[in-house]
Motif scaffolding. Structure first.
Motif, PDB file in Angstrom:
ATOM      1  N   ILE A 171     -51.051   1.973  24.044  1.00  0.00           N
ATOM      2  CA  ILE A 171     -49.930   1.073  23.768  1.00  0.00           C
ATOM      3  C   ILE A 171     -49.159   0.857  25.060  1.00  0.00           C
ATOM      4  CG2 ILE A 171     -47.817   0.769  22.426  1.00  0.00           C
ATOM      5  CD1 ILE A 171     -49.085   2.925  20.469  1.00  0.00           C
ATOM      6  N   CYS A 172     -48.927  -0.396  25.408  1.00  0.00           N
ATOM      7  CA  CYS A 172     -48.175  -0.736  26.611  1.00  0.00           C
ATOM      8  C   CYS A 172     -47.016  -1.638  26.199  1.00  0.00           C
ATOM      9  CB  CYS A 172     -49.078  -1.438  27.630  1.00  0.00           C
ATOM     10  SG  CYS A 172     -48.311  -1.705  29.245  1.00  0.00           S
ATOM     11  N   VAL A 173     -45.782  -1.184  26.433  1.00  0.00           N
ATOM     12  CA  VAL A 173     -44.623  -1.917  25.939  1.00  0.00           C
ATOM     13  C   VAL A 173     -43.504  -1.976  26.975  1.00  0.00           C
ATOM     14  CG1 VAL A 173     -45.008  -1.431  23.485  1.00  0.00           C
ATOM     15  CG2 VAL A 173     -43.694   0.191  24.884  1.00  0.00           C
ATOM     16  N   ALA A 174     -42.628  -2.954  26.784  1.00  0.00           N
ATOM     17  CA  ALA A 174     -41.367  -3.034  27.519  1.00  0.00           C
ATOM     18  C   ALA A 174     -40.262  -2.570  26.583  1.00  0.00           C
ATOM     19  CB  ALA A 174     -41.103  -4.467  27.980  1.00  0.00           C
ATOM     20  N   LEU A 207     -34.882   5.859  22.713  1.00  0.00           N
ATOM     21  CA  LEU A 207     -36.105   5.308  23.291  1.00  0.00           C
ATOM     22  C   LEU A 207     -37.320   6.134  22.893  1.00  0.00           C
ATOM     23  CD1 LEU A 207     -34.771   4.436  26.849  1.00  0.00           C
ATOM     24  CD2 LEU A 207     -35.463   2.794  25.099  1.00  0.00           C
ATOM     25  N   LEU A 208     -37.190   7.456  22.911  1.00  0.00           N
ATOM     26  CA  LEU A 208     -38.316   8.308  22.534  1.00  0.00           C
ATOM     27  C   LEU A 208     -38.624   8.186  21.049  1.00  0.00           C
ATOM     28  CD1 LEU A 208     -37.517  11.427  24.730  1.00  0.00           C
ATOM     29  CD2 LEU A 208     -39.367   9.771  25.054  1.00  0.00           C
ATOM     30  N   ALA A 209     -37.601   7.945  20.232  1.00  0.00           N
ATOM     31  CA  ALA A 209     -37.845   7.710  18.807  1.00  0.00           C
ATOM     32  C   ALA A 209     -38.621   6.412  18.604  1.00  0.00           C
ATOM     33  CB  ALA A 209     -36.520   7.666  18.047  1.00  0.00           C
ATOM     34  N   ASP A 218     -48.395  -2.662  18.066  1.00  0.00           N
ATOM     35  CA  ASP A 218     -47.169  -2.962  18.810  1.00  0.00           C
ATOM     36  C   ASP A 218     -47.415  -3.192  20.291  1.00  0.00           C
ATOM     37  OD1 ASP A 218     -45.396  -2.594  16.565  1.00  0.00           O
ATOM     38  OD2 ASP A 218     -45.795  -0.439  16.739  1.00  0.00           O
ATOM     39  N   THR A 219     -48.628  -2.947  20.759  1.00  0.00           N
ATOM     40  CA  THR A 219     -48.876  -3.049  22.195  1.00  0.00           C
ATOM     41  C   THR A 219     -48.603  -4.464  22.692  1.00  0.00           C
ATOM     42  OG1 THR A 219     -50.415  -2.457  23.975  1.00  0.00           O
ATOM     43  CG2 THR A 219     -51.349  -3.645  22.082  1.00  0.00           C
ATOM     44  N   GLY A 220     -48.022  -4.536  23.879  1.00  0.00           N
ATOM     45  CA  GLY A 220     -47.647  -5.818  24.451  1.00  0.00           C
ATOM     46  C   GLY A 220     -46.287  -6.299  24.008  1.00  0.00           C
ATOM     47  N   GLY A 221     -45.586  -5.503  23.177  1.00  0.00           N
ATOM     48  CA  GLY A 221     -44.302  -5.915  22.647  1.00  0.00           C
ATOM     49  C   GLY A 221     -43.128  -5.536  23.539  1.00  0.00           C
ATOM     50  N   PHE A 222     -41.957  -6.035  23.159  1.00  0.00           N
ATOM     51  CA  PHE A 222     -40.693  -5.819  23.860  1.00  0.00           C
ATOM     52  C   PHE A 222     -39.708  -5.350  22.801  1.00  0.00           C
ATOM     53  CE2 PHE A 222     -37.187  -8.275  26.422  1.00  0.00           C
ATOM     54  CZ  PHE A 222     -36.665  -7.074  26.871  1.00  0.00           C
ATOM     55  N   PHE A 223     -39.235  -4.092  22.919  1.00  0.00           N
ATOM     56  CA  PHE A 223     -38.432  -3.489  21.867  1.00  0.00           C
ATOM     57  C   PHE A 223     -37.116  -2.946  22.406  1.00  0.00           C
ATOM     58  CE2 PHE A 223     -42.890  -3.115  20.675  1.00  0.00           C
ATOM     59  CZ  PHE A 223     -42.886  -3.664  19.400  1.00  0.00           C
ATOM     60  N   ALA A 224     -36.076  -3.067  21.599  1.00  0.00           N
ATOM     61  CA  ALA A 224     -34.776  -2.520  21.939  1.00  0.00           C
ATOM     62  C   ALA A 224     -34.681  -1.060  21.523  1.00  0.00           C
ATOM     63  CB  ALA A 224     -33.670  -3.338  21.258  1.00  0.00           C
ATOM     64  N   TRP A 225     -33.615  -0.421  21.951  1.00  0.00           N
ATOM     65  CA  TRP A 225     -33.369   0.991  21.674  1.00  0.00           C
ATOM     66  C   TRP A 225     -33.355   1.318  20.173  1.00  0.00           C
ATOM     67  CZ3 TRP A 225     -29.078   1.965  18.682  1.00  0.00           C
ATOM     68  CH2 TRP A 225     -28.175   0.899  18.565  1.00  0.00           C
ATOM     69  N   ASP A 226     -33.061   0.313  19.346  1.00  0.00           N
ATOM     70  CA  ASP A 226     -33.018   0.539  17.897  1.00  0.00           C
ATOM     71  C   ASP A 226     -34.318   0.160  17.200  1.00  0.00           C
ATOM     72  OD1 ASP A 226     -32.862  -2.181  18.215  1.00  0.00           O
ATOM     73  OD2 ASP A 226     -31.017  -2.457  17.078  1.00  0.00           O
ATOM     74  N   GLY A 227     -35.334  -0.143  17.999  1.00  0.00           N
ATOM     75  CA  GLY A 227     -36.642  -0.469  17.424  1.00  0.00           C
ATOM     76  C   GLY A 227     -36.838  -1.929  17.106  1.00  0.00           C
ATOM     77  N   GLN A 228     -35.797  -2.752  17.258  1.00  0.00           N
ATOM     78  CA  GLN A 228     -35.914  -4.176  16.959  1.00  0.00           C
ATOM     79  C   GLN A 228     -36.717  -4.897  18.040  1.00  0.00           C
ATOM     80  OE1 GLN A 228     -34.753  -5.682  14.016  1.00  0.00           O
ATOM     81  NE2 GLN A 228     -34.568  -3.492  13.538  1.00  0.00           N
ATOM     82  N   ALA A 229     -37.600  -5.791  17.638  1.00  0.00           N
ATOM     83  CA  ALA A 229     -38.374  -6.581  18.601  1.00  0.00           C
ATOM     84  C   ALA A 229     -37.467  -7.602  19.262  1.00  0.00           C
ATOM     85  CB  ALA A 229     -39.537  -7.271  17.897  1.00  0.00           C
TER      86      ALA A 229
END
Length: 232
Positions: A171-174, A207-209, A218-229
């Motif tokens: 998984i690779c994410v921002a 972030l670790l959660a 989810d790979t390739g996604g961009f997620f906030a600290w609360d898990g929202q895309a």
């Protein structure tokens, strides 16, 4: 959600910064993590995002990490500050901003991605910023930082496509950590309400959660600290 197979090694690039240090500390307390490799310009094995040789040398000291987090960023430094207008743009400042926020993280992926195991959950995460979202840009300003973080998001997305063909569970994410009380955000905190200014420890835990909850879809996604895309 796919779980990490314990025990596993973790890497934090930027481990002496505000968020990076908190991430390294929290990972060191996780019973699933056998070792945390922390890298920055000030660690025993130095890693300088502007020097690819140091990135390669740092990667050579790690065997098979299941988690690699790039927790670095540059918004301001002496002689460099976010631009408010086109007239403020400066070529040298733009190059410096892209070197740290885009090129450096891209080279970290280049050298560390081949190290992750071929099977089982592995995560490569790059901390970018919500202001790097092109779709979400309604305020303008901060030209270089916005553009560099948007470019980093594209690096992440492209790397995710490549990795999917070789490591199906990778998984690779921002990730966007929110506004965190660090030196990076210090000059810009006046407009941030107290409940939206996070401690590094809180940001690291969130972030670790988010990372724990990620799966291959989810790979390739961009997620906030609360898990929202977040839209790119």
């Amino acid at each position: 959600m796919t779980a990490f197979a314990p025990p596993f090694e973790a890497v934090v690039v930027g481990s002496t910064g505000g968020i990076g240090a908190a991430l390294a500390e929290r990972l060191a307390q996780d019973p699933r993590v056998s070792r945390v490799h922390g890298f920055s310009r000030r660690t025993e094995v130095p890693l300088d995002l502007a020097d690819e040789a140091t990135i390669a040398a740092a990667a050579a000291t790690v065997a098979e990490p299941r988690l690699v987090i790039v927790a670095t960023g540059l918004l301001h430094e002496p002689g460099l500050s976010p631009e408010k207008r086109l007239a403020d743009l400066d070529a040298a400042a733009l190059l410096r901003t892209f070197q740290v926020n885009t090129i450096g993280p891209a080279l970290v992926l280049k050298h560390f991605a081949p190290k992750i195991p071929r099977t089982g959950k592995s995560v490569l995460a790059v901390l970018t910023a919500r202001v790097g979202s092109i779709a979400d840009n309604r305020l303008g300003g901060w030209y270089g930082y916005r553009a560099a973080k948007a470019a980093a998001n594209q690096i992440v997305r492209t790397a995710a496509v490549e990795l999917a063909a070789r490591r199906a569970e990778a998984i690779c994410v921002a990730l966007h950590p929110g506004t965190v009380d660090t030196a990076l955000s210090a000059p810009f905190q006046r407009a941030v309400s107290a409940d939206r200014l996070f401690t590094p420890r809180f940001a690291a835990e969130r972030l670790l959660a988010v990372i724990d909850g990620l799966g291959p879809a989810d790979t390739g996604g961009f997620f906030a600290w609360d898990g929202q895309a977040i839209p790119f």
